[in-house]
Every structure is written in structure tokens, then in C-alpha cells.
Design a protein around this motif. Structure first.
Motif, PDB file in Angstrom:
ATOM      1  N   SER A 134      95.246 -53.186  42.187  1.00 17.19           N
ATOM      2  CA  SER A 134      95.426 -51.916  42.886  1.00 17.19           C
ATOM      3  C   SER A 134      94.408 -51.733  44.010  1.00 17.19           C
ATOM      4  O   SER A 134      94.693 -51.074  45.014  1.00 17.19           O
ATOM      5  CB  SER A 134      95.358 -50.753  41.893  1.00 17.19           C
ATOM      6  N   GLU A 135      93.209 -52.292  43.865  1.00 19.50           N
ATOM      7  CA  GLU A 135      92.258 -52.269  44.984  1.00 19.50           C
ATOM      8  C   GLU A 135      92.804 -53.076  46.166  1.00 19.50           C
ATOM      9  O   GLU A 135      92.666 -52.673  47.323  1.00 19.50           O
ATOM     10  CB  GLU A 135      90.906 -52.840  44.541  1.00 19.50           C
ATOM     11  N   LEU A 136      93.437 -54.205  45.879  1.00 18.98           N
ATOM     12  CA  LEU A 136      94.052 -54.997  46.955  1.00 18.98           C
ATOM     13  C   LEU A 136      95.191 -54.227  47.609  1.00 18.98           C
ATOM     14  O   LEU A 136      95.359 -54.256  48.834  1.00 18.98           O
ATOM     15  CB  LEU A 136      94.548 -56.331  46.399  1.00 18.98           C
ATOM     16  N   ALA A 137      95.972 -53.529  46.790  1.00 17.86           N
ATOM     17  CA  ALA A 137      97.040 -52.705  47.352  1.00 17.86           C
ATOM     18  C   ALA A 137      96.464 -51.554  48.169  1.00 17.86           C
ATOM     19  O   ALA A 137      96.993 -51.199  49.232  1.00 17.86           O
ATOM     20  CB  ALA A 137      97.924 -52.171  46.221  1.00 17.86           C
ATOM     21  N   LEU A 138      95.359 -50.975  47.700  1.00 13.24           N
ATOM     22  CA  LEU A 138      94.723 -49.885  48.440  1.00 13.24           C
ATOM     23  C   LEU A 138      94.179 -50.381  49.780  1.00 13.24           C
ATOM     24  O   LEU A 138      94.177 -49.649  50.776  1.00 13.24           O
ATOM     25  CB  LEU A 138      93.608 -49.265  47.594  1.00 13.24           C
ATOM     26  N   PRO A 195      86.543 -52.957  52.734  1.00 12.89           N
ATOM     27  CA  PRO A 195      85.751 -52.503  51.573  1.00 12.89           C
ATOM     28  C   PRO A 195      86.505 -52.604  50.251  1.00 12.89           C
ATOM     29  O   PRO A 195      85.911 -52.933  49.220  1.00 12.89           O
ATOM     30  CB  PRO A 195      85.414 -51.055  51.928  1.00 12.89           C
ATOM     31  N   HIS A 196      87.810 -52.345  50.281  1.00 11.72           N
ATOM     32  CA  HIS A 196      88.595 -52.442  49.046  1.00 11.72           C
ATOM     33  C   HIS A 196      88.799 -53.901  48.640  1.00 11.72           C
ATOM     34  O   HIS A 196      88.787 -54.227  47.439  1.00 11.72           O
ATOM     35  CB  HIS A 196      89.932 -51.729  49.218  1.00 11.72           C
ATOM     36  N   ARG A 197      88.967 -54.770  49.614  1.00 19.59           N
ATOM     37  CA  ARG A 197      89.070 -56.198  49.285  1.00 19.59           C
ATOM     38  C   ARG A 197      87.757 -56.706  48.677  1.00 19.59           C
ATOM     39  O   ARG A 197      87.765 -57.508  47.735  1.00 19.59           O
ATOM     40  CB  ARG A 197      89.423 -57.003  50.533  1.00 19.59           C
ATOM     41  N   GLU A 198      86.657 -56.244  49.226  1.00 14.64           N
ATOM     42  CA  GLU A 198      85.355 -56.660  48.689  1.00 14.64           C
ATOM     43  C   GLU A 198      85.169 -56.149  47.271  1.00 14.64           C
ATOM     44  O   GLU A 198      84.638 -56.859  46.397  1.00 14.64           O
ATOM     45  CB  GLU A 198      84.241 -56.151  49.604  1.00 14.64           C
ATOM     46  N   ARG A 199      85.615 -54.921  47.004  1.00 15.79           N
ATOM     47  CA  ARG A 199      85.510 -54.397  45.639  1.00 15.79           C
ATOM     48  C   ARG A 199      86.387 -55.210  44.691  1.00 15.79           C
ATOM     49  O   ARG A 199      85.993 -55.482  43.549  1.00 15.79           O
ATOM     50  CB  ARG A 199      85.908 -52.914  45.599  1.00 15.79           C
ATOM     51  N   ALA A 200      87.586 -55.588  45.154  1.00 16.16           N
ATOM     52  CA  ALA A 200      88.467 -56.407  44.326  1.00 16.16           C
ATOM     53  C   ALA A 200      87.822 -57.753  44.019  1.00 16.16           C
ATOM     54  O   ALA A 200      87.904 -58.252  42.883  1.00 16.16           O
ATOM     55  CB  ALA A 200      89.811 -56.599  45.020  1.00 16.16           C
ATOM     56  N   ASP A 201      87.178 -58.350  45.012  1.00 10.35           N
ATOM     57  CA  ASP A 201      86.496 -59.636  44.793  1.00 10.35           C
ATOM     58  C   ASP A 201      85.361 -59.495  43.782  1.00 10.35           C
ATOM     59  O   ASP A 201      85.191 -60.339  42.899  1.00 10.35           O
ATOM     60  CB  ASP A 201      85.949 -60.171  46.119  1.00 10.35           C
ATOM     61  N   ARG A 202      84.584 -58.421  43.907  1.00 12.52           N
ATOM     62  CA  ARG A 202      83.479 -58.210  42.968  1.00 12.52           C
ATOM     63  C   ARG A 202      83.997 -58.002  41.549  1.00 12.52           C
ATOM     64  O   ARG A 202      83.456 -58.556  40.586  1.00 12.52           O
ATOM     65  CB  ARG A 202      82.629 -57.004  43.397  1.00 12.52           C
ATOM     66  N   LEU A 203      85.036 -57.194  41.425  1.00 10.02           N
ATOM     67  CA  LEU A 203      85.626 -56.948  40.111  1.00 10.02           C
ATOM     68  C   LEU A 203      86.132 -58.247  39.487  1.00 10.02           C
ATOM     69  O   LEU A 203      85.957 -58.484  38.284  1.00 10.02           O
ATOM     70  CB  LEU A 203      86.785 -55.957  40.234  1.00 10.02           C
ATOM     71  N   ILE A 228      96.070 -61.387  38.973  1.00  9.26           N
ATOM     72  CA  ILE A 228      95.068 -61.338  40.048  1.00  9.26           C
ATOM     73  C   ILE A 228      95.257 -62.522  40.996  1.00  9.26           C
ATOM     74  O   ILE A 228      95.192 -63.678  40.565  1.00  9.26           O
ATOM     75  CB  ILE A 228      93.637 -61.374  39.462  1.00  9.26           C
ATOM     76  N   PRO A 229      95.475 -62.295  42.287  1.00 12.40           N
ATOM     77  CA  PRO A 229      95.701 -63.409  43.216  1.00 12.40           C
ATOM     78  C   PRO A 229      94.513 -64.355  43.344  1.00 12.40           C
ATOM     79  O   PRO A 229      94.688 -65.555  43.513  1.00 12.40           O
ATOM     80  CB  PRO A 229      95.988 -62.711  44.554  1.00 12.40           C
ATOM     81  N   GLY A 230      93.284 -63.840  43.279  1.00 14.74           N
ATOM     82  CA  GLY A 230      92.107 -64.661  43.514  1.00 14.74           C
ATOM     83  C   GLY A 230      91.522 -65.305  42.276  1.00 14.74           C
ATOM     84  O   GLY A 230      90.361 -65.735  42.291  1.00 14.74           O
ATOM     85  N   LEU A 231      92.285 -65.404  41.222  1.00 19.10           N
ATOM     86  CA  LEU A 231      91.787 -66.009  39.994  1.00 19.10           C
ATOM     87  C   LEU A 231      91.531 -67.504  40.212  1.00 19.10           C
ATOM     88  O   LEU A 231      92.327 -68.186  40.855  1.00 19.10           O
ATOM     89  CB  LEU A 231      92.818 -65.809  38.889  1.00 19.10           C
ATOM     90  N   PRO A 232      90.432 -68.051  39.694  1.00 20.81           N
ATOM     91  CA  PRO A 232      90.165 -69.489  39.864  1.00 20.81           C
ATOM     92  C   PRO A 232      91.315 -70.334  39.314  1.00 20.81           C
ATOM     93  O   PRO A 232      91.881 -70.012  38.255  1.00 20.81           O
ATOM     94  CB  PRO A 232      88.884 -69.712  39.058  1.00 20.81           C
ATOM     95  N   PRO A 233      91.689 -71.415  40.004  1.00 23.82           N
ATOM     96  CA  PRO A 233      92.838 -72.244  39.582  1.00 23.82           C
ATOM     97  C   PRO A 233      92.731 -72.758  38.152  1.00 23.82           C
ATOM     98  O   PRO A 233      93.736 -72.829  37.442  1.00 23.82           O
ATOM     99  CB  PRO A 233      92.825 -73.387  40.597  1.00 23.82           C
ATOM    100  N   GLU A 234      91.519 -73.110  37.701  1.00 28.67           N
ATOM    101  CA  GLU A 234      91.371 -73.611  36.338  1.00 28.67           C
ATOM    102  C   GLU A 234      91.708 -72.535  35.313  1.00 28.67           C
ATOM    103  O   GLU A 234      92.313 -72.817  34.268  1.00 28.67           O
ATOM    104  CB  GLU A 234      89.946 -74.127  36.111  1.00 28.67           C
ATOM    105  N   ILE A 235      91.355 -71.288  35.605  1.00 26.24           N
ATOM    106  CA  ILE A 235      91.700 -70.194  34.691  1.00 26.24           C
ATOM    107  C   ILE A 235      93.195 -69.946  34.699  1.00 26.24           C
ATOM    108  O   ILE A 235      93.802 -69.699  33.641  1.00 26.24           O
ATOM    109  CB  ILE A 235      90.905 -68.924  35.068  1.00 26.24           C
ATOM    110  N   VAL A 236      93.818 -70.035  35.861  1.00 21.52           N
ATOM    111  CA  VAL A 236      95.280 -69.912  35.930  1.00 21.52           C
ATOM    112  C   VAL A 236      95.930 -70.980  35.060  1.00 21.52           C
ATOM    113  O   VAL A 236      96.870 -70.701  34.292  1.00 21.52           O
ATOM    114  CB  VAL A 236      95.773 -70.022  37.387  1.00 21.52           C
ATOM    115  N   ARG A 237      95.442 -72.200  35.161  1.00 24.89           N
ATOM    116  CA  ARG A 237      96.003 -73.300  34.369  1.00 24.89           C
ATOM    117  C   ARG A 237      95.839 -73.043  32.876  1.00 24.89           C
ATOM    118  O   ARG A 237      96.768 -73.258  32.094  1.00 24.89           O
ATOM    119  CB  ARG A 237      95.321 -74.607  34.764  1.00 24.89           C
TER     120      ARG A 237
END
Length: 454
Positions: A264-268, A281-289, A329-338
């Protein structure tokens, strides 16, 4: 893009029948300003239900989808929280428990900024709303701009996210905490059992459960669970719904709740950019989260995200659907996605009777195929995981889950949830978010997504 006309005639006819059935559910459950989850069991407006409902309604009427979200956000508190229930004054007080007389929001929540003219609950639910608002806008941008939809909801969504990221960072590690099992939306999940054990239950003879009038006792949380829910809500109310003053004998960090805030931060960020404001700023918050989520709640040994109990700051050794939802989450590390993809196909979450994902580990000690979030497979979490699979390019898995979802929704009359061992429909029928998300998946297409993806 695939359309109904592009498909073979039998498939097109079946899809049209399913679409009409889903639309009928949403029409029947519409109150004039919002949509109830169910005419029987849930006769008011629920927070994350309305977000999911708006996502589906956008395919029928973008304007009504906007109204669904705006009616909910109109009950927002001054401190930014969006309450998990907005009560309908026309519904008898004894139709649902806890009732407005229990929450006393306009009095007990006055210091926290509860509306004076509208009764609500005092707790929250997962923050799906900015994602829903962006998808609703994207369904008909011209109508959205003409009506100024995003400019109206934007400050409310900012306030909602600010509340969660400040007042609800109880662990001090950048993640949002929930203070009641109803807040993550997975009420009686075994992942809460350890933290709930610290809570002295309210005696069951001091309150009357309206949910048992419409649901099977074997499907619903136990009286012991309910007694603890009532105790927590009472203590929070008596503390004036003040997150700093309340004792919080139950406080956990939930991976699904935080993952939905990331999305939702990415959508915001997209909403903010659409309004001509900086979205970074919202993208940065999404990255931190996302980083905090991975650093704090990822269990590499088990290959799943865990709930963290703030009582002793340890991870809860249970596998549940909440640990898989971060796949969105789009930015999830590939190994975690796997690893999450592997978990979805492993023995803990592969149901014999449905492609939907069970809410709790099929091999777990607390698994119960009928009892609410202790095993049954839900349609809303299947929608989140299907979207996550598409986000990470796992289109074959997404298509199979989508096909199973649509088949089960039609077969069960848009049930609330399913027994994962038998496929039997459980809970309420003609359930609004099942119908709404059916409409959304009927419009989903791997090669050409229906809307821009944050």
C-alpha cells in the motif's frame, strides 16, 4: 488481452454466469453507502472487507467502488486510524457482538479523535486501502480525475499509514504491531495462541456471542478465545484507545499485515505521483519496511515468515498463511521468493481438495479443517498469493491458483471459506469479498495486466 469473446463458447458462458452471480452478491449486500460482508453474520461495514470489495466493484462500477472506500474513510479517527468496523445505526444493537455499546468509540475514543457522530470499533485491520484506491482509480482514470477521488482519499491514506508507522511501532524496530487478534484479520490463528495465553479471559457468562446465531460452533472461535478477545478489547477501550497508555498484554508483529503496508505504500507513491506530488518518500518507506520485515521476521531455516511475539521478542514456531502473504511484495529478494514458492507446494500448504491455500499448516498440531483461521482455506488470502505469484513472474502457478479459485467460488455459492481436506463450503455463503475478488480474477491476465502494477 483475453476477453470473454476470445474464449471458447462454453468457457465464455461459464465465465459470464460466474460474473453475473458475483455481481448479484454485491448488489444484494449493498446498503446504499457500502457493502456488508454478509447479510447474516456481518451486518456492518468491515475495513479490509471494503478494500477487497472495492477492488472487485471497480469492474462493475468505478464510482460505486470509490464510494465503498470513501464511506469507510469517512469514519477515520483524528489520530489516523481506520477502525475495523463502522457500525450501521439502522442495524439492531444485538445483531453483532461486540456492539457499539461495547466499543463506546465516541466516548472512550474521544481523546484519540474518534468521530463524535459515528460509532465504530477502536481497533484496526490490515492496510489494503491504498492498494484498493489505486486499483479503483486505474479502472477508470478519467472518472476518478473528474470526481477528484484521489485528491480526497490521499490525505486520509497518508494519515492512516502515518498512524501505523509511528504509534504502532511498539517493538521499536520499524515494523507495525497489532494489539488484538482481530487486527490482522486472522482472528483465531494458532500463531496467536502463545501470546493470548498471557491474557486472563472474560468469563463467557458476562457476554452474549451473536456469531453463534448464524455460524456453526465447530467453525467459530471457542468461548475461551472469545473471552480473551473481549478482555483485550475492554482493556484497550478503558485506556482510551491510547496506544502509549495501554498495557498491551497481546502485541505481535505480523508478516502479512506489514507486507500489505509495504504494497500500500507503493500504491500511495503512485497516488501521490498522479496528484503531481513526489512519491519517492513512500517508496523509501516501502523499501525500509521490506528490509525490516526480512531482517526481523524471515525464518531462513523454515523458509517462511514468522510472527514475532513482543512479549519475549521471539519468533512463533508456527506455519500459517500469514507467513506466505509477503510474496505480494515486489522487492522481495529472489531467494525468499523461491523458498516461499517451495513452501506453497510442500506438504504444509498443499490441500488435497482445493487449490486455495489453507490458513494453517496441514501437518500442524493445532490444525482444524473447519475452525475459522485454524485450517480452512480462504479466498482473500488466495487472491493475495495469486497476485504475488504474478508479481514475481510465476505465471503458471498463478494461473492454476486462479482457476481453482474461480471454480471453487462458483461451486460453493461464493462461500466465506472452505474445508481444505474435503473442499466443503464453510462459514457464510454469498460472501462479498469472495464475489468481489472473483470479479477481479475473471479480469486478470498474465500477459497484459488489467491495471498498472505499483
Amino acid at each position: 488481452m483475453n476477453t470473454l469473446l476470445d474464449r471458447p463458447a462454453p468457457a465464455a458462458a461459464a465465465a459470464l454466469t460466474l460474473r453475473r452471480g458475483a455481481a448479484r452478491v454485491l448488489l444484494d449486500n449493498w446498503t446504499g453507502t457500502s457493502t456488508v460482508p454478509s447479510r447474516t453474520l456481518y451486518p456492518h461495514q468491515w475495513s479490509w472487507d471494503s478494500a477487497f470489495i472495492a477492488i472487485g466493484l471497480r469492474h462493475l462500477s468505478a464510482r460505486r467502488a470509490q464510494q465503498e472506500l470513501e464511506s469507510l474513510l469517512a469514519a477515520q479517527w483524528a489520530d489516523g486510524r481506520v477502525p475495523h468496523i463502522v457500525f450501521n445505526d439502522a442495524v439492531p444493537a444485538d445483531a453483532y457482538f461486540p456492539s457499539p455499546d461495547f466499543w463506546r468509540s465516541s466516548r472512550s475514543g474521544a481523546t484519540a479523535g474518534a468521530p463524535a457522530n459515528r460509532e465504530t470499533s477502536g481497533i484496526v485491520q490490515p492496510p489494503v486501502h491504498a492498494l484498493a484506491a489505486w486499483l479503483v482509480h486505474s479502472a477508470d482514470p478519467a472518472e476518478s480525475r473528474r470526481r477528484g477521488f484521489l485528491s480526497r482519499v490521499h490525505p486520509r491514506l497518508v494519515g492512516w499509514h502515518d498512524y501505523l508507522l509511528t504509534r504502532r511501532d511498539l517493538g521499536g524496530d520499524g515494523l507495525v504491531s497489532v494489539v488484538h487478534p482481530w487486527e490482522p484479520g486472522m482472528d483465531n490463528s494458532p500463531t496467536w495462541d502463545r501470546a493470548l495465553a498471557r491474557v486472563e479471559p472474560t468469563p463467557p457468562d458476562t457476554f452474549r456471542r451473536a456469531d453463534l446465531d448464524h455460524g456453526q460452533p465447530a467453525d467459530r472461535p471457542t468461548d475461551l478465545d472469545y473471552g480473551r478477545y473481549v478482555r483485550l478489547a475492554t482493556d484497550y477501550r478503558d485506556a482510551g484507545y491510547d496506544d502509549r497508555a495501554a498495557e498491551h498484554r497481546f502485541a505481535v508483529e505480523d508478516p502479512a499485515f506489514n507486507a500489505l503496508l509495504v504494497v500500500s505504500e507503493l500504491a500511495l507513491a503512485e497516488i501521490t505521483r498522479e496528484l503531481g506530488l513526489p512519491g519517492e518518500p513512500h517508496r523509501e518507506r516501502a523499501d525500509r519496511l521490506t528490509r525490516h520485515l526480512v531482517d526481523t521476521l524471515w525464518d531462513a531455516g523454515a523458509g517462511i515468515f514468522r510472527v514475532r511475539d513482543l512479549g519475549d521478542r521471539s519468533l512463533v514456531d508456527e506455519r500459517s498463511i500469514t507467513g506466505l502473504v509477503p510474496l505480494i511484495i515486489p522487492g522481495l529478494p529472489p531467494e525468499i521468493v523461491r523458498r516461499l514458492s517451495r513452501a506453497l507446494h510442500g506438504p504444509h500448504f498443499t490441500s488435497p481438495a482445493t487449490r486455495l491455500v489453507p490458513s494453517y499448516d496441514l501437518t500442524g498440531h493445532a490444525f482444524a479443517p473447519h475452525r475459522y483461521w485454524r485450517g480452512p482455506a480462504w479466498f482473500n488470502t488466495a487472491w493475495l498469493i495469486e497476485r504475488g505469484l504474478r508479481t514475481h513472474g510465476l505465471h503458471g502457478d498463478a494461473a492454476r491458483l486462479r482457476q481453482g479459485f474461480l471454480a471453487d467460488a462458483g461451486r460453493t455459492g461464493f462461500a466465506e471459506y472452505l474445508d481444505p481436506l474435503s473442499g466443503e463450503a464453510r462459514g457464510a455463503r454469498h460472501f462479498s469479498w469472495t464475489a468481489a475478488l472473483t470479479l477481479d480474477l475473471l479480469c486478470a491476465d498474465d500477459a497484459d495486466p488489467k491495471e498498472p502494477r505499483p
